[in-house]
Motif scaffolding. Sequence first.
Motif, mmCIF file in Angstrom:
data_model
loop_
_atom_site.group_PDB
_atom_site.id
_atom_site.type_symbol
_atom_site.label_atom_id
_atom_site.label_comp_id
_atom_site.label_asym_id
_atom_site.label_seq_id
_atom_site.Cartn_x
_atom_site.Cartn_y
_atom_site.Cartn_z
ATOM 1 N N GLN A 101 12.738 6.413 8.568
ATOM 2 C CA GLN A 101 12.041 6.542 7.301
ATOM 3 C C GLN A 101 11.158 5.481 6.974
ATOM 4 N N ARG A 102 11.268 4.406 7.214
ATOM 5 C CA ARG A 102 10.324 3.363 6.922
ATOM 6 C C ARG A 102 9.035 3.730 7.796
ATOM 7 N N THR A 103 9.277 4.171 9.008
ATOM 8 C CA THR A 103 7.922 4.704 10.088
ATOM 9 C C THR A 103 7.335 5.593 9.147
ATOM 10 N N LEU A 104 7.848 6.639 8.721
ATOM 11 C CA LEU A 104 7.163 7.884 7.803
ATOM 12 C C LEU A 104 6.266 7.168 6.830
ATOM 13 N N GLU A 105 6.926 6.225 5.898
ATOM 14 C CA GLU A 105 6.493 5.738 4.638
ATOM 15 C C GLU A 105 5.174 4.878 5.284
ATOM 16 N N LEU A 106 5.046 4.210 6.204
ATOM 17 C CA LEU A 106 3.836 3.469 6.773
ATOM 18 C C LEU A 106 2.964 4.482 7.141
ATOM 19 N N LEU A 107 3.252 5.610 7.592
ATOM 20 C CA LEU A 107 2.015 6.401 8.219
ATOM 21 C C LEU A 107 1.733 7.519 7.498
ATOM 22 N N ALA A 108 2.356 7.695 6.436
ATOM 23 C CA ALA A 108 2.051 8.791 5.430
ATOM 24 C C ALA A 108 0.519 8.889 5.139
ATOM 25 N N GLY A 109 -0.157 7.696 5.057
ATOM 26 C CA GLY A 109 -1.518 7.800 4.577
ATOM 27 C C GLY A 109 -2.410 8.384 5.612
ATOM 28 N N ILE A 164 -6.656 6.404 17.886
ATOM 29 C CA ILE A 164 -5.077 6.069 17.327
ATOM 30 C C ILE A 164 -4.248 7.160 16.968
ATOM 31 N N ALA A 165 -5.092 8.597 16.680
ATOM 32 C CA ALA A 165 -4.516 9.620 16.272
ATOM 33 C C ALA A 165 -3.342 10.015 16.914
ATOM 34 N N PRO A 166 -3.201 10.387 18.231
ATOM 35 C CA PRO A 166 -2.040 10.883 19.059
ATOM 36 C C PRO A 166 -0.855 9.759 18.841
ATOM 37 N N VAL A 167 -1.180 8.609 18.534
ATOM 38 C CA VAL A 167 0.176 7.762 18.672
ATOM 39 C C VAL A 167 0.632 7.624 17.161
ATOM 40 N N VAL A 168 -0.278 7.955 16.297
ATOM 41 C CA VAL A 168 0.294 7.980 14.989
ATOM 42 C C VAL A 168 1.062 9.371 14.696
ATOM 43 N N LEU A 169 0.541 10.566 15.223
ATOM 44 C CA LEU A 169 1.291 11.497 15.184
ATOM 45 C C LEU A 169 2.545 11.688 16.038
ATOM 46 N N ALA A 170 2.403 10.989 17.053
ATOM 47 C CA ALA A 170 3.713 10.991 17.795
ATOM 48 C C ALA A 170 5.003 10.205 17.216
ATOM 49 N N HIS A 171 4.611 9.091 16.594
ATOM 50 C CA HIS A 171 5.459 8.059 15.797
ATOM 51 C C HIS A 171 6.142 8.966 14.912
ATOM 52 N N ALA A 172 5.317 9.771 13.936
ATOM 53 C CA ALA A 172 5.631 10.616 12.803
ATOM 54 C C ALA A 172 6.691 11.593 13.407
ATOM 55 N N GLY A 173 6.145 12.014 14.573
ATOM 56 C CA GLY A 173 7.069 13.156 14.930
ATOM 57 C C GLY A 173 8.411 12.830 15.463
ATOM 58 N N ARG A 187 0.796 -1.259 -0.003
ATOM 59 C CA ARG A 187 -0.132 0.100 0.046
ATOM 60 C C ARG A 187 0.946 1.294 -0.001
ATOM 61 N N ALA A 188 0.366 2.200 -0.990
ATOM 62 C CA ALA A 188 1.366 3.208 -1.018
ATOM 63 C C ALA A 188 1.115 4.591 0.137
ATOM 64 N N PRO A 189 2.241 4.858 0.758
ATOM 65 C CA PRO A 189 1.937 6.071 1.675
ATOM 66 C C PRO A 189 1.513 7.000 0.754
ATOM 67 N N ALA A 190 0.559 7.960 1.419
ATOM 68 C CA ALA A 190 0.053 9.156 0.694
ATOM 69 C C ALA A 190 1.114 10.038 0.195
ATOM 70 N N GLY A 191 0.973 10.956 -0.529
ATOM 71 C CA GLY A 191 1.691 11.917 -1.061
ATOM 72 C C GLY A 191 2.778 11.324 -2.107
ATOM 73 N N PRO A 192 3.246 12.352 -2.819
ATOM 74 C CA PRO A 192 4.303 11.899 -3.942
ATOM 75 C C PRO A 192 5.800 11.418 -3.443
ATOM 76 N N ALA A 193 5.831 11.827 -2.150
ATOM 77 C CA ALA A 193 7.336 11.328 -1.687
ATOM 78 C C ALA A 193 7.019 9.867 -1.169
ATOM 79 N N GLY A 194 6.039 9.753 -0.483
ATOM 80 C CA GLY A 194 5.655 8.285 0.176
ATOM 81 C C GLY A 194 5.305 7.405 -1.095
#
Length: 846
Positions: free
Chosen positions: A565-573, A589-598, A91-98
């Motif tokens: 980097q892999r973390t951000l790819e998986l969370l981009a969506g 799960i929103a706070p956990v997602v945001l905290a992992h990305a941060g 599954r592709a992370p959202a956004g061009p970079a992902g």
Amino acid sequence: MRNGKLALPLTSRSHRSRPRLTALLDDGPVVLLSAPAGYGKTSALAEWAAQRERSIAWLTIDDTDDATALPTGILAALQACPVVPPGLPGRAPAGPAGFLAALEAVTTALAEPVTLVLDDVHEAPLSAFAVLDHLVRYRPDPLRVVLASRHDPAIPLARLRLSGELRELRAEQLALRPDEAEEVCALAGVPIDTATVHRLVELTGGWIGALRLLLLGLGDVGRSPETVLDDLVASSRPVADFLVSEILSHLPGETLDVLRAAGVCDHLDAELATRLAGRVDAGDVLDALERSTGLVSTYGPRRELFRVHPLLTAHLQADLRRRRPDRLAELHDRAATCYLDRDEPVEALPHLLAARRHEQAAGVLREHGLALLERGHRRAVASALAALPTAVVEADPQLVMLRAVVEAWQGDRTSAALDLRRARALLPADPPEEVVTAQRRANAWLQLLSDRCTDPPADGRLAADGSDAVLLAAQAVAAGRLDDAESVLTAADQVIRGDALLTARAVAYRAAVACLRGRYREMAQAAERAEALGVRSSPGWADCDGHAVCAVLRAHGALLSADPQRTLELLAGFLRSPEPDAPATFSVIAPVVLAHAGAAHHELGDPAAGGELLDRARDALDPQLHQPEQIAAVALLVHVTGDRDRSREMLHRVAVHLGGTAELAILQAAAAAAISRFSAAQRRLAEVTAGDLPPLVPWSSIEAQVLTCAIALATDQRGRARSALHEAVVAADRSGALRPLVLAPEPVARLLAGYPARTTSLAGCAREVLRLRRARSMPGRALALTPREREILRMLRSLQPLGEIADELTVSVNTVKTHVKALYSKMGAHSRRDAVRRAESLGLLP
């Protein structure tokens, strides 16, 4: 992703081989076939692909392939290609970079080149063309791309022409030559002389679809080829209008009736064709048309599915809508009935609505709506609810409840709460059992999506079998009742095993249990297995709760394995703007997602972006909604960044909610150590390491030992430091959570370098931690460019001015200048050319 979209189409039995086209398709990294319908684009591609099947990835695009769905479809097509190894991003992370990162992950693993064929590109929504632009512009070298469309796609073709990367096959190249047209006539069984063939080619411009339709008239007894051609020449109408209107008029009435009936479905088999047309030989009629004309095509493993030519479908439906709307409604009704008889409610719903059978559509939603949501058909359910008259929905408590679940699934808790109140007000005093059961399941979903799930549903527990068992397990996991979750899944194991999608969802929640028990390697393996099974089992997996669980757990595993980097790819969506990716918008799960990305952004050297995400995670925490485990995880991720001000603010926010926990003690000890109050810090940490304060988040015990080691080294207590380090390595080796050691202060790392491992496993763990630390200090890694900076860096390599770059990225030129300035600063570059040169030397550009 429907399997039919990924399957290489089979050539028609009336297909004429065209070697000159297949040779042209081998030339160039990007190939565009652009011509109107009926020029044989798909047939030529099918013939060419069949000769290279092993290295072909095929995706037939339709109007659902928007900017979100298309990247996932492309990755699914690549995964279906035999030479692509398994286990790569599905599954592709959202956004061009992902998307590009996921694409690079796939192509890097290729042992030989692969050609990606995107057919029917003209069907793509406008938003998808940004994805296509990035695909062809930043295409990795092992990948060729072939696009087939009825008109030029909205991508910058001029740039591809200038660079010499584009090979174009247009109507001129696709058009039949006289010798090819003569063979087509012969295959159709229409004997005509060479002069007439030349005239046919001249009049049709070599359009094979038009020629095949004309052949129907030419083969008509009593009409000479000259008469038919003279009619065409004398007509002032467009060729397409003549072909559709005049040629169809020469088909037998029974054949035309079958075509009209079949045209209401995108695809159909012989049984459905029979029921639509009311003729037992309808399948034979379609089969004969497939053999003799281009009006119908067949596909599927046994060529059991028919598809009427889209030109004819559009014309026939428009004609029925204009002249016989009652007949069109009747055909849709027959299609719906057939699909319902087959227990295919998703296929039936649009036909019921087209037939204006609103009550029956409402009944389908009552009976199947929640099950369809669980199987990933949220969009179909939402569309059907929206298409029903408002009065029908809002008079029915089950439909209002279903709408509430859809809203909660999309993260709209306010609307869900309002609809929940409406539904309860509509319930009769003594509702039927099926309504009570539906209410329980809907309440369970609403609680899971919008509540802490501390208890079972207030109005009764669900039955622990089938899909209800997975829902019960999900509730138990959300409430921290891990033994209950495992017990429910184990008890229902035999029932679940009979359904691949249920199995995937069950494995996802088993992975969640492993996560909460601190078995991170087991968690990561189970989440990967569940994701792979889910992708294979259902086209709706991307909208399932299991997919959201897998994405978060896989990202968690990547972060704990020190792969930000892999973390951000998986969370981009989950993070795309303006709307998060449903069902990834679960408020729980929103706070956990945001905290992992941060945390990942911080680790990659972008504290500004990381800090913004961590602040959003902190602000999203709601003690009435989120479990203490989630609050503790977010607080620890903020602490590990080393940002003292943000850590202090987080400690102030969560202290009252984490009383008596190991995590609060760790945060307080870190705050004390930061101002050299080492004795106080050690006293608080001793409560954790002695087991007096069990951790809410399993890996926090490793963090406690690392902090204990660092403080001991700072106070010259080397024996104590070695002991704490040993405990940290043992825990990291056992669980797979390496990140606390990878991010440990430098004195701890130096002690680890001389660590006298007592077992081979512990020695391997220590080596891996040190390897990861070295990788973090490599020049390319140290730059830690943001996805946007990487995108702009690629564009700097071209000759585009900054204004044009800004236009393509839909940002201001000042924003681009800010990113360029940051790039120059990070890379020590003084000019555009210097930045590109340094990026190439660091491996940041291919």
